[in-house]
Enzyme design. Sequence first.
Site, PDB file in Angstrom:
ATOM      1  N   ARG A  39       0.847  -1.200   0.000  1.00 34.37           N
ATOM      2  CA  ARG A  39       0.000   0.000   0.000  1.00 34.37           C
ATOM      3  C   ARG A  39       0.877   1.242   0.000  1.00 34.37           C
ATOM      4  NH1 ARG A  39      -5.235  -0.615   1.333  1.00 34.37           N
ATOM      5  NH2 ARG A  39      -5.822  -2.661   2.171  1.00 34.37           N
ATOM      6  N   GLY A  40       0.482   2.225  -0.827  1.00 37.02           N
ATOM      7  CA  GLY A  40       1.180   3.515  -0.716  1.00 37.02           C
ATOM      8  C   GLY A  40       0.167   4.520  -0.197  1.00 37.02           C
ATOM      9  N   LYS A  41       0.512   5.804  -0.252  1.00 33.54           N
ATOM     10  CA  LYS A  41      -0.434   6.826   0.227  1.00 33.54           C
ATOM     11  C   LYS A  41      -1.698   6.793  -0.632  1.00 33.54           C
ATOM     12  CE  LYS A  41       2.532  10.288   0.098  1.00 33.54           C
ATOM     13  NZ  LYS A  41       3.853   9.596   0.172  1.00 33.54           N
ATOM     14  N   ALA A  43      -2.125   4.615  -3.457  1.00 32.58           N
ATOM     15  CA  ALA A  43      -2.235   3.466  -4.353  1.00 32.58           C
ATOM     16  C   ALA A  43      -2.179   2.172  -3.560  1.00 32.58           C
ATOM     17  CB  ALA A  43      -1.078   3.482  -5.360  1.00 32.58           C
ATOM     18  N   VAL A  45      -1.354  -2.083  -4.314  1.00 32.38           N
ATOM     19  CA  VAL A  45      -0.750  -2.951  -5.323  1.00 32.38           C
ATOM     20  C   VAL A  45      -1.223  -4.379  -5.087  1.00 32.38           C
ATOM     21  CG1 VAL A  45       1.386  -3.653  -6.461  1.00 32.38           C
ATOM     22  CG2 VAL A  45       1.280  -1.452  -5.281  1.00 32.38           C
ATOM     23  N   ASP A 154      12.910   9.984  -5.432  1.00 35.31           N
ATOM     24  CA  ASP A 154      12.485   9.210  -4.242  1.00 35.31           C
ATOM     25  C   ASP A 154      13.240   7.880  -4.206  1.00 35.31           C
ATOM     26  OD1 ASP A 154       9.275   8.134  -2.798  1.00 35.31           O
ATOM     27  OD2 ASP A 154      11.189   8.772  -1.892  1.00 35.31           O
TER      28      ASP A 154
HETATM   29  C1  LIG Z   1       6.891  -8.742  -4.327  1.00 37.33           C
HETATM   30  C2  LIG Z   1       6.759  -7.285  -3.900  1.00 37.33           C
HETATM   31  C3  LIG Z   1       6.764  -6.972  -2.562  1.00 37.33           C
HETATM   32  N1  LIG Z   1       6.656  -5.683  -2.146  1.00 37.33           N
HETATM   33  C4  LIG Z   1       6.553  -4.718  -3.090  1.00 37.33           C
HETATM   34  N2  LIG Z   1       6.461  -3.435  -2.640  1.00 37.33           N
HETATM   35  C5  LIG Z   1       6.288  -2.287  -3.363  1.00 37.33           C
HETATM   36  C6  LIG Z   1       7.265  -1.304  -3.302  1.00 37.33           C
HETATM   37  C7  LIG Z   1       7.088  -0.089  -3.946  1.00 37.33           C
HETATM   38  C8  LIG Z   1       5.923   0.162  -4.665  1.00 37.33           C
HETATM   39  C9  LIG Z   1       5.728   1.531  -5.239  1.00 37.33           C
HETATM   40  C10 LIG Z   1       5.376   1.577  -6.646  1.00 37.33           C
HETATM   41  N3  LIG Z   1       5.113   1.765  -7.739  1.00 37.33           N
HETATM   42  C11 LIG Z   1       4.971  -0.835  -4.790  1.00 37.33           C
HETATM   43  C12 LIG Z   1       5.153  -2.075  -4.134  1.00 37.33           C
HETATM   44  N4  LIG Z   1       6.565  -4.948  -4.419  1.00 37.33           N
HETATM   45  C13 LIG Z   1       6.662  -6.229  -4.842  1.00 37.33           C
HETATM   46  N5  LIG Z   1       6.693  -6.514  -6.191  1.00 37.33           N
HETATM   47  C14 LIG Z   1       6.405  -5.628  -7.189  1.00 37.33           C
HETATM   48  C15 LIG Z   1       5.860  -4.317  -7.154  1.00 37.33           C
HETATM   49  C16 LIG Z   1       5.775  -3.942  -8.473  1.00 37.33           C
HETATM   50  C17 LIG Z   1       5.250  -2.662  -9.051  1.00 37.33           C
HETATM   51  C18 LIG Z   1       5.825  -1.376  -8.607  1.00 37.33           C
HETATM   52  C19 LIG Z   1       4.408  -1.771  -8.255  1.00 37.33           C
HETATM   53  N6  LIG Z   1       6.234  -4.928  -9.245  1.00 37.33           N
HETATM   54  N7  LIG Z   1       6.598  -5.961  -8.465  1.00 37.33           N
END
Ligand SMILES: Cc1cnc(Nc2ccc(CC#N)cc2)nc1Nc1cc(C2CC2)[nH]n1
Length: 325
Positions: A39-41, A43, A45, A154
Site C-alpha cells: 500500500r502507498g499513500k 495506491a 498494489v 524518491d
Molecule cells: C513482491 C513485492 C513486494 N513488495 C513490493 N512493494 C512495493 C514497493 C514499492 C511500490 C511503489 C510503486 N510503484 C509498490 C510495491 N513490491 C513487490 N513486487 C512488485 C511491485 C511492483 C510494481 C511497482 C508496483 N512490481 N513488483
Amino acid sequence: SNVSYQQGLIMEAHCPLTMPISKQPLTDTYTADPKPFARGKFATVRRCKHKETGVEYAAKCIRKRRRAADVRHEIMHEMFVLKLSDSCQHIIHLHEVYETSSEVILVLEMAAGGELQRVLDDQEVIAETEASRVMRQILEGVAFLHQRGIAHLDIKPQNLLLTQAFPQCDVKLCDFGISRRITKGSEIREILGTPDYVSPEILQYEPISLATDMWSIGVLAYVLLSGHTPFGGETKQETFWNITSGIVEFPEELFGSVSNDAKDFIQRLLITEPSERMTAKESLHHSWIRMFCDPESPGIDVAKIGYTLKDESNAEVSVSAEVAE
Ligand SMILES: Cc1cnc(Nc2ccc(CC#N)cc2)nc1Nc1cc(C2CC2)[nH]n1
C-alpha cells in the site's frame, strides 16, 4: 506536426508516447488477488495473473481524485516516464493500463523478490561485492532516466525491487510518483522524499536537479554497507540538521572492513554542493562500481527510443532513435 495519434493519451507534445487505456474490467483479462500486498499513500498494489498467459503482474491501483485536486496529470506523468523507460532493464516495465470511474490501474512487471528494504531488515548489511553489484544496476537505471532529463527524487530501498530472492537477483527501480522532468531553470519544489534520503538542496528550497538523485544514491550505498543511515538523528529535525551540515563519518565499528574505494564512492556523492557530486554516468566509471562487474559486460549501452505514430492515412509510422549512453 499534424499527424494524428493512436487513441489514448498524449502525454507530452514533444515526445508523444501513446498508451491505450482500456475501459474493460481488469478482471476480464486478469485474476486479481482481493487483498493488496503493498500500500502507498494513494495506491494499492495487487498481485494479478493474466488468464491466458499465466504471467503474474503487479496491478498498481491509483485513486484518481484525492486532495480534491484532479491528479490525472500526475498519473499520466508516471505513465509517461514508465513508457519512456520501456527499453531499460533496470526500471520496472509498464505492461497495460486500465481505467475505472475512480481509479487508474497500472499493470506493471512483477518483481517477485520484493523490496531491497526487506533484505536490509533481514541481514543488516550486505557483502561489499553484492552492494557494488546492486549499486551498479541502480546507477544504470538512474543514468537512463538522467540521460532523458528525468529525476526520480524518491530513491530509497523501498523503491528498489528485486526480481527474485537475494543475492542471485537483478534490481529494478520503481515508483515515479514524484519524479520530475528537469528543465534548465529547474523548478524549486517543496517535494519531500523520505527524510533520511532527502538532499540538502531540498531542505534549503534550492532548485532540484538530477544531482538530487545522486545524493540519495550516496545515502543508499552508505546504508547497504553499514546498515545505518549517515545522517539519522533522534528526531526529523536533527536528521535535517545533520543533512545540511553535510558531515559524513565512517565509524570504525561500522566501516572497519569496508574498502577505501567504497568510502571514496560515497564521499563523492554526499557533497552538499549539488554540482560537485558525481553524475550517474561518472559514478558508473568509479573503480568501486567497475571493480566487481564481469569484464565482458559492455560498459556502454545504446538506448533505443521508439514509438509509433499514425500519419494522415492512418498508416503506422515508426520513429526510433539510438542514444549512446
Ligand atoms: C513482491 C513485492 C513486494 N513488495 C513490493 N512493494 C512495493 C514497493 C514499492 C511500490 C511503489 C510503486 N510503484 C509498490 C510495491 N513490491 C513487490 N513486487 C512488485 C511491485 C511492483 C510494481 C511497482 C508496483 N512490481 N513488483
